[in-house]
Design a protein around this motif. Structure first.
Motif, PDB file in Angstrom:
ATOM      1  N   ASP A 198      13.472  -0.188 -65.675  1.00 55.74           N
ATOM      2  CA  ASP A 198      14.208  -0.986 -66.675  1.00 55.74           C
ATOM      3  C   ASP A 198      15.717  -0.753 -66.592  1.00 55.74           C
ATOM      4  OD1 ASP A 198      14.581   1.529 -67.712  1.00 55.74           O
ATOM      5  OD2 ASP A 198      13.757   1.069 -69.702  1.00 55.74           O
ATOM      6  N   ARG A 199      16.153   0.053 -65.632  1.00 57.33           N
ATOM      7  CA  ARG A 199      17.573   0.337 -65.374  1.00 57.33           C
ATOM      8  C   ARG A 199      18.298   1.004 -66.540  1.00 57.33           C
ATOM      9  NH1 ARG A 199      19.561  -3.234 -60.537  1.00 57.33           N
ATOM     10  NH2 ARG A 199      17.583  -3.891 -59.740  1.00 57.33           N
ATOM     11  N   SER A 200      17.557   1.543 -67.513  1.00 55.75           N
ATOM     12  CA  SER A 200      18.219   2.194 -68.656  1.00 55.75           C
ATOM     13  C   SER A 200      18.663   3.618 -68.322  1.00 55.75           C
ATOM     14  CB  SER A 200      17.280   2.223 -69.866  1.00 55.75           C
ATOM     15  OG  SER A 200      16.162   3.052 -69.585  1.00 55.75           O
ATOM     16  N   TYR A 201      18.064   4.183 -67.284  1.00 52.21           N
ATOM     17  CA  TYR A 201      18.532   5.494 -66.804  1.00 52.21           C
ATOM     18  C   TYR A 201      18.396   5.515 -65.290  1.00 52.21           C
ATOM     19  CZ  TYR A 201      13.551   6.830 -66.627  1.00 52.21           C
ATOM     20  OH  TYR A 201      12.211   6.890 -66.356  1.00 52.21           O
ATOM     21  N   PHE A 202      19.062   6.483 -64.668  1.00 56.25           N
ATOM     22  CA  PHE A 202      18.999   6.548 -63.208  1.00 56.25           C
ATOM     23  C   PHE A 202      19.019   8.003 -62.759  1.00 56.25           C
ATOM     24  CE2 PHE A 202      23.450   6.349 -64.379  1.00 56.25           C
ATOM     25  CZ  PHE A 202      24.117   7.195 -63.497  1.00 56.25           C
ATOM     26  N   LEU A 203      18.575   8.195 -61.526  1.00 53.51           N
ATOM     27  CA  LEU A 203      18.444   9.527 -60.948  1.00 53.51           C
ATOM     28  C   LEU A 203      19.390   9.653 -59.762  1.00 53.51           C
ATOM     29  CD1 LEU A 203      16.687  12.196 -60.693  1.00 53.51           C
ATOM     30  CD2 LEU A 203      15.148  10.869 -59.247  1.00 53.51           C
TER      31      LEU A 203
END
Length: 330
Positions: A198-203
């Motif tokens: 959902d692109r709300s967080y990234f690694l």
């Protein structure tokens, strides 16, 4: 299963369905494999240098690739035909499609008097794909530390970047302004950046031996996974609370160490508890790139050794209860 290239892998990517796995390498060739059995379906020939990066659109219609030959290429996935070539003064280090497949972002390297640049191209999806605009829709030069990785966020016109200094930032591509940045996201080069579905967080992974989860809006670090080896890639496992990390010492230092010390394993960490839960061995050199199947049933890793390794998770992986007795609804 060990499909292989002649030289070290640079990036691997599953398509949206997960039935195809794309790989690029320093041998100038892009391969596509069937992910379930590792059989090679075909190659995309045309680059004259290390292919650093690739991405495939959500319909598995177009593939984009960036290379040390200073070219960004658009390919027809199904027949391997090169549809269009964009040429730049320096190498293309990272490419990524937007989630609506309408645009491609690319980073070109800072070299020989040329500034590092980020360009966004509008992809014309009408017709046979050969009619593309040579000129970027947007282009800007990030000031300060050079960008190494990039991706579109869920907000149109906002792009996430990771930098050599370890910072992560968000840029508005229409103006080229940095709208948010975290200078201390990492202490060394950011080597990979992969977004949650959902692109709300990234690694991100980094040479500073950590991988971190960040909030896309605020760039706040939410979780940190600390290892004892420089990391080249990090991926999120869908439907399970795991992150997969890969790396290893630089190839130059490896000859003096034993296999065990080289640490060429994929490491599994619990995303929430920040604890290492397992390792998978296999590569004979550092792991350069990791991708997880979109349904979470398998993962692939690409190494300095030229091999792509595809691992299918066994029953116990799906039976495991990483949250204890808590039931999580996906």
């Amino acid at each position: 299963m060990r499909p292989r290239h002649e030289r070290s892998l640079t990036q691997i990517k599953f398509n949206a369905e997960g039935d195809l796995l794309f790989s690029c390498s320093k041998d100038h060739i892009i391969n596509v494999w069937f992910s379930h059995n590792g059989e090679r379906l075909g190659t995309y020939d045309g680059h004259n240098g290390t292919v650093w990066t690739l991405d495939v659109d959500s319909q598995s219609k177009y593939l984009v690739s960036g290379s040390a030959d200073n070219e960004l290429r658009l390919w027809n996935v199904s027949n391997g035909k090169c549809l269009f070539v964009w040429e730049f003064p320096t190498a293309v280090k990272r490419v990524a499609f937007s989630d609506d497949d309408e645009r491609v972002v690319c980073i070109t390297e800072q070299r020989m008097g040329h500034q590092g640049a980020i360009r966004v191209f509008k992809i014309n999806r009408d017709g046979d794909g050969t009619d593309q605009s040579r000129e970027p829709e947007h282009m800007f030069h990030p000031v300060g530390s050079k960008a190494t990785v990039c991706a579109f966020t869920y907000t149109p016109n906002l792009i996430l970047t990771g930098h050599e200094s370890g910072k992560v930032a968000v840029f508005d591509v229409t103006t080229g302004t940095e709208v948010a940045s975290n200078e201390r996201a990492h202490m060394d080069t950011v080597t990979d950046l992969q977004l949650a579905p959902d692109r709300s967080y990234f690694l991100t992974s980094s040479k500073d031996k950590t991988a971190r989860i960040h909030d896309t809006k605020t760039l706040r670090v939410l979780k940190t996974f600390s290892t004892e080896t420089p990391l080249n890639s990090a991926a999120l496992a869908p439907n399970k609370p795991y992150v997969l990390l890969g790396g290893g010492q630089e190839a130059m230092q490896v000859t003096t160490t034993s296999l065990r010390q080289g640490k060429f394993e994929t490491r599994f960490w619990h995303k929430v508890l920040e604890e290492e839960v397992g390792r998978v061995k296999g590569h004979f050199g550092p792991i350069n790139t990791i991708a997880v199947h979109p349904t979470g049933t398998s993962y692939a890793s690409g190494g300095e050794d030229g091999y792509v390794r595809v691992h299918h998770f066994d029953e116990s992986y799906f039976r495991a209860r990483p949250y204890g007795d808590l039931e999580i609804d996906d």
